[in-house]
Design a protein around this motif. Structure first.
Motif, mmCIF file in Angstrom:
data_model
loop_
_atom_site.group_PDB
_atom_site.id
_atom_site.type_symbol
_atom_site.label_atom_id
_atom_site.label_comp_id
_atom_site.label_asym_id
_atom_site.label_seq_id
_atom_site.Cartn_x
_atom_site.Cartn_y
_atom_site.Cartn_z
ATOM 1 N N ASP A 1 -36.771 -30.245 13.158
ATOM 2 C CA ASP A 1 -37.398 -29.465 11.291
ATOM 3 C C ASP A 1 -37.044 -27.912 11.421
ATOM 4 N N ARG A 2 -37.182 -27.897 12.585
ATOM 5 C CA ARG A 2 -36.512 -25.527 11.837
ATOM 6 C C ARG A 2 -35.059 -25.707 11.609
ATOM 7 N N ARG A 3 -34.368 -26.660 11.391
ATOM 8 C CA ARG A 3 -32.601 -27.087 10.721
ATOM 9 C C ARG A 3 -32.333 -25.749 11.647
ATOM 10 N N ILE A 4 -32.458 -25.973 13.527
ATOM 11 C CA ILE A 4 -30.973 -25.276 14.026
ATOM 12 C C ILE A 4 -29.908 -25.953 13.572
ATOM 13 N N ASP A 5 -29.226 -25.265 13.606
ATOM 14 C CA ASP A 5 -27.184 -25.491 13.866
ATOM 15 C C ASP A 5 -26.906 -26.154 14.022
#
Lengths: 338, 338
Positions: free
Chosen positions: A113-117
């Motif tokens: 959800d936090r859009r980590i890479d």
DNA sequence: CGAAGCCATGGAAACGATTACATGGACGAT
DNA sequence: ATCGTCCATGTAATCGTTTCCATGGCTTCG
């Protein structure tokens, strides 16, 4: 908090120019650059990483799911991962699964959800839908230490087989014949592999591994304690207990003590994963050491390769036996140098 | 990855309605709600936390800066913090300062850039400009374990003084008179307080603490080793070494071993911070135990109070002595129950 | 000398959500 | 019947960035 607009106003330029200065775009006059930098300084401006991520669709953040923060092996790994990531300009968010699949899934979900890479995972189970979705869903991912068979994800790990063979040879030489193991969960690769390696190594010496000598643990101390109690209650108790990780070894030590037995005179003990404390236990514990520093670095490199579109490489590093006194007289031929 | 627009299209409503459903706003018809939920399911939609944070200006994330991940005390703390935060719907990002002020500052900066909602810090130094700015700059903040005097930030910690007094009484009773301490950095509160408590307690027994018996450490193992070597080289070496944390105790044990001395016959050893391994060292180590679970929970509660605008409370919890064999015969009057 | 190209710059669109405001229909009170 | 409320919904502004595109001035080259 000052935003890029404030900086632009202060410097008398447009926000576009400020952004260009901040991202060192070549097309900026020295004069404008100087004014922007001065304004940044005057306002104590720091770019908002959230806004930047939204726009660029990258967070320069890696997720790391470890199986248990209380396990020194994993904290050592986490430390080296963070260090390597920082060197490459990435931050790391650690998720502690506590060896619980549902907690692991919770962390994977929030990290996504936090859009980590990218995601570094040491899976707690054999592959929850959550983790499989993430892998197939295109999130850059690398397995570290443990992995899930059949999933097309690079793996960075240590190969313990040769070291386990060394260990068994060491035990055999010391006269031990009844060897027991406390395994990790069968759903994890490290859980099953170590048992297999152990069984194979025993075979080389004409020994077998009876079912009663396989304790089922979960990589945490309590399970090591319980499994050991069961071994000790056996009509013919084992000469050696080999714990598949350091925490279960701790539990085993507890159980042995509680029974009033001595290590190694009454029963020997060895563990997978070497940690600083093993030098100071009573007695010092023979263990198989993994190169955590190299593992962490290799994992980050592989993950960043995936992220940046380069072909990633699976890496397998060697583990090595560190013989101490917990299995019998110090094996001078291979004594720890610590 | 599906966005709110895709969901809206799929459900045949506007993005506003989708948002309302997702945030359980009351004004949504059952019919619309059902269609939105179905669309969310069909698309496997998950809200983008980055975009949400940008708009709402909150991340539901807490930062935790710990002094050293390799220190079991701090990992235990980190674990309880994460647990408590999760229960309240917050995530935690851990920054490992490795006892280096510049690394601590690096983490504070990047956490602030990420707009975390609040910061839990166990400061590595006496207050870098970075940390003071953050505190004054309105970032919700709580100190845990260590704190910085003169800064108006709630503190959650354990009071070790009574336990140190108990320890000294215990040592005195066992006949020890020359007591030495390995201190932490004077810039940290736990570094200086523990020395003061120790000195005061000695005073109560008519003993003094000569400068030569104060070793300067940095809370890491190596420094404990070096300080202990210096003690052992003294013409009149101490009867007891009290290490102000568990890692320095580990180093001290190393140094003592290296000299070929025995604990407790030749020299006694005690430590601040109790950890599971101390039960199994040779000999088991007498230590002062902190209630890490309660500490973590109280810290999160205090921080969330600040964040949500409630008056926060500083909390001081008691630490307690756990006597084992490293200082002389087991003190039956106060024996550990482990 | 004029066209072409380049450079520094600004305006404005986009990223994906939340939310203030507008709208129109239903319903109750007068 | 009229007015006012309230509810469900949609439109559009907004958060703080990055970046595409347009613009105008200057250089360069034929």
């Amino acid at each position: 908090m000052a935003s890029i607009k404030d900086v632009a106003a202060e410097a008398g330029v447009s926000v576009a120019t400020v952004s260009r200065v901040l991202n060192s775009h070549p097309s900026v006059s020295p004069d404008a650059r100087a004014r922007v930098l001065a304004a940044v300084d005057a306002l104590g401006y720091r770019p908002n990483a959230v806004a930047r991520s939204l726009r660029t669709d990258q967070t320069r953040t890696l997720g790391l799911i470890i199986s248990d923060v209380l396990n020194p092996y994993f904290t050592a790994l986490a430390r080296s991962v963070e260090e390597a990531a920082r060197a490459l300009g990435y931050s790391v968010i650690i998720g502690n699964a506590d060896e619980r699949p549902e907690l692991q899934d919770h962390h994977i979900r929030t990290l996504l959800d936090r859009r980590i890479d990218g995601l570094l995972v040491s899976p707690t189970d054999g592959g929850s839908p959550q983790i499989l979705d993430a892998a197939r869903g295109g999130t850059p991912m690398v397995f570290v230490d443990r992995w899930i068979p059949g999933v097309d994800v690079p793996v960075v790990r240590a190969d313990g087989c040769p070291a386990v063979r060394d260990l068994v040879a060491h035990l055999y030489r010391l006269g031990h014949r009844r060897l027991a193991i406390i395994a990790g969960p069968a759903a994890t690769t490290t859980g099953s592999e170590r048992v297999e390696a152990f069984r194979d190594a025993l075979g080389e010496h004409g020994l077998t591994l009876p079912d009663a000598y396989i304790g089922q643990g979960d990589f945490q101390a309590d399970s090591g304690r319980r499994a050991t109690e069961r071994f000790l209650a056996l009509p013919e108790r084992p000469d050696v207990v080999f714990a598949a990780d350091n925490l279960m070894a701790l539990g085993a030590l507890d159980a042995i003590r509680a029974r009033g037995l001595r290590v190694p005179q009454d029963i020997a003990l060895a563990a997978f994963d070497d940690i600083p404390w093993f030098v100071h236990t009573d007695p010092p514990i023979t263990a198989i050491a993994q190169p955590t520093g190299d593992l962490g670095r290799a994992a980050v490199r592989a993950l960043v390769d995936v992220i940046e579109g380069r072909p990633p490489q699976s890496v397998t590093l060697p583990a090595r036996l560190v013989a101490r006194r917990s299995c019998g007289e110090p094996a001078s031929y291979q004594r720890s140098n610590l």
